[in-house]
Structures are given as structure tokens and as C-alpha cells.
Design a protein around this motif. Structure first.
Motif, PDB file in Angstrom:
ATOM      1  N   ARG A  27      16.830   6.667  -2.158  1.00  0.00           N
ATOM      2  CA  ARG A  27      16.562   5.627  -2.647  1.00  0.00           C
ATOM      3  C   ARG A  27      15.268   5.850  -3.771  1.00  0.00           C
ATOM      4  N   THR A  28      15.146   4.915  -4.547  1.00  0.00           N
ATOM      5  CA  THR A  28      13.724   4.641  -4.977  1.00  0.00           C
ATOM      6  C   THR A  28      13.373   3.587  -6.089  1.00  0.00           C
ATOM      7  N   LEU A  29      12.256   3.474  -6.121  1.00  0.00           N
ATOM      8  CA  LEU A  29      11.375   2.408  -6.306  1.00  0.00           C
ATOM      9  C   LEU A  29      10.378   2.636  -7.539  1.00  0.00           C
ATOM     10  N   VAL A  30      10.499   1.612  -8.650  1.00  0.00           N
ATOM     11  CA  VAL A  30       9.643   1.921  -9.799  1.00  0.00           C
ATOM     12  C   VAL A  30       8.729   0.658  -9.538  1.00  0.00           C
ATOM     13  N   VAL A  31       7.862   1.153 -10.333  1.00  0.00           N
ATOM     14  CA  VAL A  31       6.706   0.603 -10.384  1.00  0.00           C
ATOM     15  C   VAL A  31       5.658   1.047 -11.708  1.00  0.00           C
ATOM     16  N   TYR A  32       5.959  -1.250 -12.127  1.00  0.00           N
ATOM     17  CA  TYR A  32       5.421  -0.908 -13.214  1.00  0.00           C
ATOM     18  C   TYR A  32       3.631  -0.730 -13.589  1.00  0.00           C
ATOM     19  N   GLU A  33       3.614  -0.605 -14.416  1.00  0.00           N
ATOM     20  CA  GLU A  33       1.908  -0.710 -14.487  1.00  0.00           C
ATOM     21  C   GLU A  33       1.081  -2.168 -14.103  1.00  0.00           C
ATOM     22  N   CYS A  34       2.053  -2.796 -14.545  1.00  0.00           N
ATOM     23  CA  CYS A  34       1.525  -4.350 -14.842  1.00  0.00           C
ATOM     24  C   CYS A  34       1.136  -4.845 -13.693  1.00  0.00           C
ATOM     25  N   ALA A  62      -2.649   4.527 -13.525  1.00  0.00           N
ATOM     26  CA  ALA A  62      -1.586   3.921 -12.886  1.00  0.00           C
ATOM     27  C   ALA A  62      -1.163   5.004 -11.504  1.00  0.00           C
ATOM     28  N   GLU A  63      -0.548   6.268 -11.540  1.00  0.00           N
ATOM     29  CA  GLU A  63      -0.426   6.673 -10.852  1.00  0.00           C
ATOM     30  C   GLU A  63      -1.850   6.731  -9.425  1.00  0.00           C
ATOM     31  N   ARG A  64      -2.048   6.914 -10.056  1.00  0.00           N
ATOM     32  CA  ARG A  64      -3.853   7.062  -9.464  1.00  0.00           C
ATOM     33  C   ARG A  64      -3.871   6.166  -8.917  1.00  0.00           C
ATOM     34  N   ALA A  65      -3.675   4.942  -9.124  1.00  0.00           N
ATOM     35  CA  ALA A  65      -4.074   3.482  -8.500  1.00  0.00           C
ATOM     36  C   ALA A  65      -2.978   3.530  -7.388  1.00  0.00           C
ATOM     37  N   VAL A  66      -1.543   3.897  -7.592  1.00  0.00           N
ATOM     38  CA  VAL A  66      -0.375   3.466  -6.867  1.00  0.00           C
ATOM     39  C   VAL A  66      -1.101   4.435  -5.047  1.00  0.00           C
ATOM     40  N   ARG A  67      -0.973   5.781  -6.196  1.00  0.00           N
ATOM     41  CA  ARG A  67      -1.300   6.958  -4.676  1.00  0.00           C
ATOM     42  C   ARG A  67      -2.308   6.195  -4.155  1.00  0.00           C
TER      43      ARG A  67
END
Length: 135
Positions: free
Chosen positions: A106-113, A19-24
Motif C-alpha cells: 500500500r502506498t501513501l503520498v504526502v505533499y509538502e503543502c 518535510a520528511e522530518r516533520a512527517v516522521r
């Protein structure tokens, strides 16, 4: 905890997950120049834009108790342990976000779904980055 469960738990990665690699990969196309796993910030954010003061966390739905189908799924064995574990994770996440906000981040949370809809996730990331640039 059985040996099989221990082996499974040892295999769970804390960084460089799929999931991290996909977001990156999405972020490289939008705004390269981020840093990974800054240990000097609370919670050691997965992705950090220092000048923009934006910390991005990529959370697994199960581990962080997200309100999606995967996050709501609870193991049948040792259910009390898992309920308490996930509750502690959620409390830690809230504390971390509050600490970063108090430091002016500032923060952003990305969930794997959210990776199921890459277009929607890309727009979410762009909005966070543009919002930070304007402030």
C-alpha cells in the motif's frame, strides 16, 4: 545552466528534508517502528512500515508537479526543460506506485503543502496506518 542555478540544484536534498522530518515526527507519535529509504523497494520510499506493507513518499510540491500553488509555479527561465523534468518525475512516480501495488504494498503520498494543516495530515496518516492494520 548557470553556475548559480547549479549551486542551488546541488543544495536540494533527496532525503532528510524538512518535510520528511516533520512527517516522521508525526509518525513517531502515532506508530513508531518505521524504516527509512528502503533501497530494495521500487522508488526507495522515504518511510516504510514493513510488516504493515505501507510505503510513504514525502514529495516536494514543485518537484512532483502537485496541483497546489507551489506545484503549479513554473520557473521563467528554461521553462521547457522544467516542464519536461516535472513530467518525467510524475511519470516515474506513477510507475513506482504501480510497481509497489503489484508487489502487494500500500502506498501513501504526502505533499509538502499538506504540512500546513498538521491536524488534517495526522488524520490522513492515522487512517492509512489503521487501514493497513485491518487488512
Amino acid at each position: 545552466m548557470s553556475y548559480d542555478r547549479s549551486a542551488v540544484m546541488r543544495a536540494v536534498k533527496s532525503r532528510d528534508t524538512g518535510a520528511e522530518r516533520a512527517v516522521r515526527a508525526l509518525l513517531r507519535a502515532i506508530a513508531p517502528g518505521y524504516r527509512l529509504n528502503r533501497a530494495d523497494l521500487p522508488g526507495k520510499p522515504d518511510i516504510v512500515y514493513g510488516r504493515r506493507r505501507l510505503a510513504i513518499f514525502v514529495h516536494g510540491c514543485f518537484w512532483h508537479g502537485h496541483d497546489c500553488a507551489r506545484g503549479a509555479r513554473m520557473p521563467k527561465t528554461n521553462a521547457d526543460y522544467w516542464r519536461a523534468k516535472i513530467a518525467r518525475n510524475r511519470a516515474r512516480d506513477e510507475r513506482t506506485l504501480a510497481l509497489l501495488a503489484a508487489m502487494g504494498w500500500r502506498t501513501l503520498v504526502v505533499y509538502e503543502c499538506e504540512l500546513k494543516s498538521l491536524d488534517s495530515l495526522t488524520m490522513k496518516l492515522k487512517r492509512a496506518l489503521v487501514l493497513v492494520e485491518r487488512t
